[in-house]
Design an enzyme around this catalytic site. Sequence first.
Site, PDB file in Angstrom:
ATOM      1  N   LYS A  75       0.845  -1.197   0.000  1.00  9.71           N
ATOM      2  CA  LYS A  75       0.000   0.000   0.000  1.00  9.71           C
ATOM      3  C   LYS A  75       0.877   1.242   0.000  1.00  9.71           C
ATOM      4  CE  LYS A  75      -3.851   1.913   2.729  1.00  9.71           C
ATOM      5  NZ  LYS A  75      -4.678   1.712   3.930  1.00  9.71           N
ATOM      6  N   SER A 150      -9.557   1.637   3.180  1.00 11.23           N
ATOM      7  CA  SER A 150      -8.743   2.418   2.271  1.00 11.23           C
ATOM      8  C   SER A 150      -7.723   1.579   1.498  1.00 11.23           C
ATOM      9  CB  SER A 150      -8.008   3.514   3.048  1.00 11.23           C
ATOM     10  OG  SER A 150      -7.131   2.937   3.990  1.00 11.23           O
ATOM     11  N   SER A 174      -9.531  -0.763   7.309  1.00  8.23           N
ATOM     12  CA  SER A 174      -9.055  -0.640   5.930  1.00  8.23           C
ATOM     13  C   SER A 174      -8.433  -1.877   5.309  1.00  8.23           C
ATOM     14  CB  SER A 174      -8.051   0.497   5.823  1.00  8.23           C
ATOM     15  OG  SER A 174      -8.748   1.699   5.769  1.00  8.23           O
TER      16      SER A 174
HETATM   17  N1  GLN Z   1     -12.699   3.958   6.786  1.00  8.16           N
HETATM   18  C1  GLN Z   1     -12.032   4.319   7.994  1.00  8.16           C
HETATM   19  C2  GLN Z   1     -11.614   5.758   7.928  1.00  8.16           C
HETATM   20  O1  GLN Z   1     -11.814   6.364   6.947  1.00  8.16           O
HETATM   21  C3  GLN Z   1     -10.871   3.429   8.241  1.00  8.16           C
HETATM   22  C4  GLN Z   1      -9.698   3.765   7.427  1.00  8.16           C
HETATM   23  C5  GLN Z   1      -8.496   2.933   7.734  1.00  8.16           C
HETATM   24  O2  GLN Z   1      -8.576   1.899   8.383  1.00  8.16           O
HETATM   25  N2  GLN Z   1      -7.351   3.425   7.297  1.00  8.16           N
HETATM   26  O3  GLN Z   1     -11.085   6.297   8.839  1.00  8.16           O
END
Ligand code: GLN
Length: 476
Positions: A75, A150, A174
């Site tokens: 990532k 994400s 994410s």
């Molecule tokens: N969707 C969650 C957020 O936007 C989690 C994102 C993540 O785990 N990086 O904060």
Amino acid sequence: MQHRSYSQIRKQLEEGQLTCVELIKNHLAVIDQKNSLNAFLSVYGNEAIARAIEVDQKIKNHTAGKLAGLVVGIKDLLCYKDHPLQGSSKILSGFISQFNATAVQRLLDEDAIIIGRQNCDEFGMGSSNENSAFAPVLNDLDNSRVSGGSSGGSAVAVQAGMCQVSLGTDTGGSVRQPAAFCGLVGLKPTYSRISRYGLAAYASSFDCIGILANHVEDIALVLEVIAGADEMDSTVSRKEVPSYSTEIYTHQKKFKIAYFRENIESDSLQEEIKSIFTDTIQKLKSDQYVVEPINFPLNEYVLPTYYILATAEASSNLSRYDGVRFGYRSPHTKDLSSLYKKTRSEGFGKEVQRRIMLGTFVLSASYYDAYYTKAQKVRRLIRDQMKKIFAHYDFILMPTTPTTAFKIGEHSSDPVEMYLADLFSVQANVAGIPAISIPCGEDKQGLPVGLQLLADDFEECKLLKFSKTILDQRPH
Ligand code: GLN
């Protein structure tokens, strides 16, 4: 297509039926062919082939590491020395990593091959991978739908066969949420299990490197390599790292499993997910597991607690991107103050700006106690309540997501609707405990449904073992 596990591939490599070079070329061909999914921001094709030649030689010489020929994508929040790192943001344009993240270094030390840098929501903020400064990642099963986020690029890359395993990050779901949307296994370990050195920070008290793969065995093996003490990150546990990859095959007792009534009763839970969830409970009961409903009285506070604390930490962490030292600098500046303002308003996307403002607000002198301090206290209560549950149960079973992969653009107009996609995933992060999402069926449209198991601190072994049991019993 049934994806092979790493141990199957390794056997073929050892027996000379396959070479790392062929393997890399196959993955590169898929990446090329499925370019429109936007899973990768950079593909390190020539380098990966050069490394594959070296690793092939090591295999011949019997000096190859534990992960020789494992093709990994990372990532775009993890540092890979001498390669770009952007967090899918314009504000880090031109930035090149000066060192390897500890997790990346450990993969390389065991002869894994890194094939590229994967698209994600900007700095990990999002649940659909639509918040990338580049392009949204499309779900390979249905290109009109999101990959989840994400770590969307990391999920789709494995889903589409562009690599075998991806390293993602999981701050509030994410890794698990895109794993669920793409039909994969996704593990978020205990908060302090893997070093965060070289992981670009979003919300430091939640951030966690996670692993996405088709097979539990592959996750176990990678976890075993990357977890454990690191002098570069004082928050990492010194606890010994078990041999997950062998322990998952040892005998298991009949576990005790709890699930929350609040989850089943949730209005936002898609009907088909609810029925897969209840069917799974029935199936486990008929296999002689104890599965019991319990209440989680703090349920409604979990998501707000996460969003207050995560935005507060984000506003502080992202203050380093100022256009002075590295990354993007606005060309339209007159003085220092306009340099900051223009750089940050041109460099960050809308959602990141929203979170910086929310976070700054909850940390401001007049609201600090009402929001930040309160949320910290609630976080402690949530963790304590979870710990009490684990005194009686091995696991908590939950849906990973309220719905299956939604349409691109479906939740873009209302940020709160998007935040609600994280309803079930943030709980493990708020508590700091490990959780895994495994594919457990499909909805009427053939979209994958993920269920997650949560366990007590450092119970990754148990989680992996039980996930494997559930998956092995699944009809193929
Ligand atoms: N969707 C969650 C957020 O936007 C989690 C994102 C993540 O785990 N990086 O904060």
